[in-house]
Design a protein around this motif. Structure first.
Motif, mmCIF file in Angstrom:
data_model
loop_
_atom_site.group_PDB
_atom_site.id
_atom_site.type_symbol
_atom_site.label_atom_id
_atom_site.label_comp_id
_atom_site.label_asym_id
_atom_site.label_seq_id
_atom_site.Cartn_x
_atom_site.Cartn_y
_atom_site.Cartn_z
ATOM 1 N N LYS A 53 -12.012 -11.608 6.268
ATOM 2 C CA LYS A 53 -11.721 -10.059 6.172
ATOM 3 C C LYS A 53 -10.804 -9.371 7.038
ATOM 4 C CE LYS A 53 -16.835 -9.447 4.819
ATOM 5 N NZ LYS A 53 -17.960 -8.950 5.257
ATOM 6 N N HIS A 54 -10.140 -8.303 6.609
ATOM 7 C CA HIS A 54 -9.275 -7.680 7.404
ATOM 8 C C HIS A 54 -9.097 -6.243 7.123
ATOM 9 C CE1 HIS A 54 -6.863 -11.455 8.038
ATOM 10 N NE2 HIS A 54 -7.193 -11.693 6.737
ATOM 11 N N LEU A 55 -9.022 -5.112 7.780
ATOM 12 C CA LEU A 55 -9.005 -3.928 7.948
ATOM 13 C C LEU A 55 -7.625 -3.610 7.175
ATOM 14 C CD1 LEU A 55 -10.455 -2.281 11.064
ATOM 15 C CD2 LEU A 55 -11.711 -2.238 8.542
ATOM 16 N N GLY A 56 -7.487 -2.549 6.190
ATOM 17 C CA GLY A 56 -6.534 -2.202 5.767
ATOM 18 C C GLY A 56 -6.457 -0.433 5.209
ATOM 19 N N VAL A 57 -5.330 0.037 4.990
ATOM 20 C CA VAL A 57 -5.246 1.447 4.651
ATOM 21 C C VAL A 57 -4.619 1.371 3.163
ATOM 22 C CG1 VAL A 57 -3.951 3.621 4.934
ATOM 23 C CG2 VAL A 57 -4.767 2.334 6.934
ATOM 24 N N CYS A 58 -5.444 1.756 2.173
ATOM 25 C CA CYS A 58 -4.939 1.730 0.779
ATOM 26 C C CYS A 58 -4.685 3.254 0.179
ATOM 27 C CB CYS A 58 -6.572 1.437 0.323
ATOM 28 S SG CYS A 58 -6.328 1.312 -1.580
ATOM 29 N N ASN A 59 -3.786 2.807 -0.699
ATOM 30 C CA ASN A 59 -3.134 4.100 -1.320
ATOM 31 C C ASN A 59 -3.513 3.768 -2.769
ATOM 32 O OD1 ASN A 59 -1.885 7.055 -1.393
ATOM 33 N ND2 ASN A 59 -0.841 5.508 -2.883
ATOM 34 N N ILE A 60 -4.131 4.846 -3.457
ATOM 35 C CA ILE A 60 -4.386 4.636 -4.838
ATOM 36 C C ILE A 60 -3.682 5.742 -5.706
ATOM 37 C CG2 ILE A 60 -5.811 4.677 -6.919
ATOM 38 C CD1 ILE A 60 -8.006 3.240 -5.095
ATOM 39 N N GLY A 61 -2.516 5.547 -6.459
ATOM 40 C CA GLY A 61 -1.926 6.691 -7.037
ATOM 41 C C GLY A 61 -0.556 6.297 -7.319
ATOM 42 N N HIS A 62 0.443 7.342 -7.333
ATOM 43 C CA HIS A 62 1.834 7.230 -8.095
ATOM 44 C C HIS A 62 2.832 7.229 -6.871
ATOM 45 C CE1 HIS A 62 -0.278 8.044 -11.811
ATOM 46 N NE2 HIS A 62 -0.919 9.143 -11.243
ATOM 47 N N ASN A 63 2.549 7.187 -5.645
ATOM 48 C CA ASN A 63 3.847 7.129 -4.663
ATOM 49 C C ASN A 63 4.555 8.025 -4.727
ATOM 50 O OD1 ASN A 63 2.276 4.788 -4.183
ATOM 51 N ND2 ASN A 63 4.043 3.479 -4.652
ATOM 52 N N PRO A 64 4.173 9.567 -4.590
ATOM 53 C CA PRO A 64 5.078 10.579 -5.043
ATOM 54 C C PRO A 64 6.307 10.879 -4.035
ATOM 55 C CG PRO A 64 3.163 11.447 -4.025
ATOM 56 C CD PRO A 64 2.971 9.904 -4.155
ATOM 57 N N SER A 65 6.132 10.321 -2.744
ATOM 58 C CA SER A 65 7.089 10.608 -1.688
ATOM 59 C C SER A 65 8.584 9.835 -2.009
ATOM 60 C CB SER A 65 6.616 10.266 -0.477
ATOM 61 O OG SER A 65 5.584 11.118 -0.084
ATOM 62 N N PHE A 66 8.585 8.403 -2.029
ATOM 63 C CA PHE A 66 9.701 7.682 -1.936
ATOM 64 C C PHE A 66 9.918 6.566 -3.249
ATOM 65 C CE2 PHE A 66 8.099 8.392 2.218
ATOM 66 C CZ PHE A 66 9.013 9.383 2.861
ATOM 67 N N ASN A 67 8.808 6.486 -4.003
ATOM 68 C CA ASN A 67 8.773 5.345 -5.179
ATOM 69 C C ASN A 67 7.962 5.870 -6.196
ATOM 70 O OD1 ASN A 67 9.385 2.962 -6.285
ATOM 71 N ND2 ASN A 67 7.952 1.735 -5.299
ATOM 72 N N PHE A 68 8.025 7.034 -6.681
ATOM 73 C CA PHE A 68 7.199 7.351 -7.915
ATOM 74 C C PHE A 68 6.911 6.454 -8.985
ATOM 75 C CE2 PHE A 68 6.134 9.602 -11.755
ATOM 76 C CZ PHE A 68 4.943 10.138 -11.396
#
Length: 308
Positions: free
Chosen positions: A232-247
């Motif tokens: 197990k590892h901790l992580g920061v997850c993003n679910i979506g469309h990456n609107p800032s730099f890589n839509f």
């Protein structure tokens, strides 16, 4: 645990006590049925089992437009394997099965199977048009099958069930969902090649292929646990469309795994959602983005004890 998939021929197992239902999510109310099944099995020296259906009957009967699961079959099997039951019996659900009259259902799928006792929820229905009710099982088996009915179990004055859990996931309330599942909501998926944007700006991410049969959660940023090769590892997850730099037109799931730099392309991983941190944000420049990621990592590290 033996996994038995029933398509046409019914195996003869004999002397069984079985919990029966759909069991999507295998939440705490479902676990009450399993607990009672194990208790009866021990008291009466019966083999224990769980009878479920695949695909979900509501999908075959077009009662739901969103044909996704909290626990797709493969994941459900893994969870049930840990419950110390003797059998998992999966009935292949078709329109033909749906059209079976309740009395025929009892004879074909319970009596013939060797079931002596059934444990089910108060709202369990079976047979054509869902006309069968728990009290009918004993009647249609000529008294050969006893029935234990588990009463409604509520959370915040609402019946614990798949609908409630899905509503909470749609709101990002994964921490509340944990109370209803008895574990964190998780998905399994394969790590795939991404756009490499994260690596270029110093925040490398593992990109996951989102399977269509998993129920989606609210878009945004989450603290997660990612299990890679049983670690197990901790992580920061993003679910979506990456609107800032890589839509991205299609939703994607990316995880920055904290203090991790291994190559895990093509690895099957499990992601458990701990806490919703924030919604997707459009950042004006990379420095502001990296500053926010630092805050997200800091907010995630408070869960370090979960992986120790």
């Amino acid at each position: 645990m033996d996994v038995i998939k029933i398509y046409n021929e019914i195996p003869k197992l004999d002397n069984l006590v079985c919990a029966i239902g759909q069991f999507d999510g295998l939440h705490v109310a479902h676990l009450k049925l399993v607990e009672e099944t194990l208790k009866i099995g021990k008291e009466k020296n019966l083999k224990t089992g769980l009878i479920t259906f695949d695909p979900h009957p509501d999908f075959i009967l077009n009662k739901q437009n969103n044909k996704t699961y909290l626990t797709p079959l493969e994941n459900k099997i893994k969870l049930i394997e840990s419950l110390n039951l003797d059998y998992l019996i999966i009935i292949n659900f078709t329109m033909e099965v749906a059209s079976v009259e309740p009395n025929v259902f009892v004879e074909k799928y319970l009596t013939s199977l060797g079931v002596k006792e059934v444990v089910c929820g108060f709202d369990f229905k079976f047979g054509r048009f869902g006309k069968g009710r728990p009290n009918h099982i004993n009647e249609y088996s000529n008294g050969s099958i006893d029935v234990t009915v588990i009463d409604e179990i509520k959370f915040n004055e609402e019946k614990i069930g798949t609908t409630q859990i899905k509503d909470l996931l749609s709101q990002g309330k994964v921490d509340v969902v944990k109370e209803l599942l008895g574990r964190y909501y998780s998905i399994t998926s394969k790590v795939i090649k991404g756009s490499q944007i994260g690596s270029k700006i110093g925040v490398p991410t593992a990109n996951l292929q989102i399977k269509d049969d998993f129920y989606d959660v609210l878009s945004g940023v989450y603290s997660v646990i990612i299990k890679v090769n049983n670690k197990k590892h901790l992580g920061v997850c993003n679910i979506g469309h990456n609107p800032s730099f890589n839509f991205q037109a299609s939703k994607r799931l990316e995880i920055h795994i904290i203090d991790f730099n291994e190559d895990i392309y093509d690895e099957e991983v499990e992601v458990s959602f701990i806490k919703y941190l924030r919604g997707e944000t459009v950042f004006k420049d990379i420095d502001l983005f990296k500053e926010q990621i630092k805050k997200d990592i800091s907010n995630t590290l408070v869960y370090k004890t979960l992986i120790e």
